[in-house]
Scaffold this motif. Structure first.
Motif, PDB file in Angstrom:
ATOM      1  N   VAL A 180       0.860  -1.193   0.000  1.00 43.55           N
ATOM      2  CA  VAL A 180       0.000   0.000   0.000  1.00 43.55           C
ATOM      3  C   VAL A 180       0.892   1.238   0.000  1.00 43.55           C
ATOM      4  N   VAL A 189       3.631   2.375  -3.795  1.00 44.46           N
ATOM      5  CA  VAL A 189       3.565   0.927  -3.592  1.00 44.46           C
ATOM      6  C   VAL A 189       4.867   0.281  -4.080  1.00 44.46           C
ATOM      7  N   GLN A 224      -6.239  -3.568   4.942  1.00 47.76           N
ATOM      8  CA  GLN A 224      -6.478  -4.070   3.585  1.00 47.76           C
ATOM      9  C   GLN A 224      -6.455  -5.590   3.567  1.00 47.76           C
TER      10      GLN A 224
END
Length: 232
Positions: A180, A189, A224
């Motif tokens: 991320v 990223v 996530q």
């Protein structure tokens, strides 16, 4: 083109543009000799897209002026430049220690591409679909899991602390923080987080890579990972 091929080209041009036709045998011979002197290294046609008749017809179609040898030579030079620009040199099969043979093979490949007798190798081009991979190489990559051998990866670990930490986290099932974007240092990223260095005036004067990600980036990666569906 040979003098005979030049004569055939001039005969074709004379049929579609009578201004260039020479009826006197002496003038016709001089015209063929002049064009051959200027276009002797230009082929009448190639297997891949070049045709002197098409170049001549295109000029006569769009230009009000009688055709000249330069009106054939210019498209031919553009054809060669365009093909070479799309070409990536393949590795010669000759022994690299034999410099003369290596250079000769490389030059021969380029010459074949430029003159239209071979297609350009477009290894740099973006292609659609999946590239053909050697089945043996693909099986080997599946076996080892990476193109970098484990011993080499272990030897590089002290010099790549951020990557080593990422690999260890993934291997242990923990969140991959580099998957991320970091909202604190704006690291994209795949790139490690960076620490800002502050100068005497209070402004940032540089950044250095961090071995560990910022806590907020790790929290975002954890969130996530939690949202991802578990495999059935």
């Amino acid at each position: 083109m040979t003098p005979r091929e030049i004569g055939a080209l001039l005969a074709y041009i004379g049929r579609i543009d009578p201004r260039t036709m020479r009826t006197d045998p002496g003038e016709a011979r001089d015209q063929i000799a002049q064009w051959h002197e200027l276009l002797g290294d230009v082929p009448p046609a190639t297997p891949y897209g070049w045709n002197a008749r098409i170049a001549a017809r295109q000029h006569i179609r769009v230009s009000p002026y009688p055709i000249l040898p330069a009106d054939i030579a210019r498209p031919w030079d553009s054809y060669r430049r365009e093909r070479i620009a799309r070409h990536t040199d393949p590795t010669p099969l000759a022994d690299p220690d034999d410099q003369a043979a290596w250079i000769a093979e490389l030059a021969g490949t380029r010459r074949a591409v430029a003159t239209g007798s071979a297609q350009p190798r477009q290894d740099r081009a973006i292609t659609s679909g999946r590239r053909q991979v050697d089945p043996e190489l693909e099986a080997r990559l599946r076996e080892v899991g990476s193109c970098i051998p484990p011993a080499a990866r272990a030897a590089l670990r002290p010099f790549r602390p951020a990557r080593a930490a990422r690999e260890a986290a993934v291997a242990q099932g923990r969140p991959d923080a580099l998957a991320v974007r970091c909202e604190w240092c704006q690291a994209p990223v795949g790139e490690p987080c960076r620490s800002r260095r502050i100068g005497p005036d209070g402004g940032a004067c540089g950044t250095t890579p961090r071995a560990t990600p910022h806590p907020g980036r790790l929290d975002l990666a954890t969130t996530q990972q939690a949202r991802q569906p578990t495999p059935a």
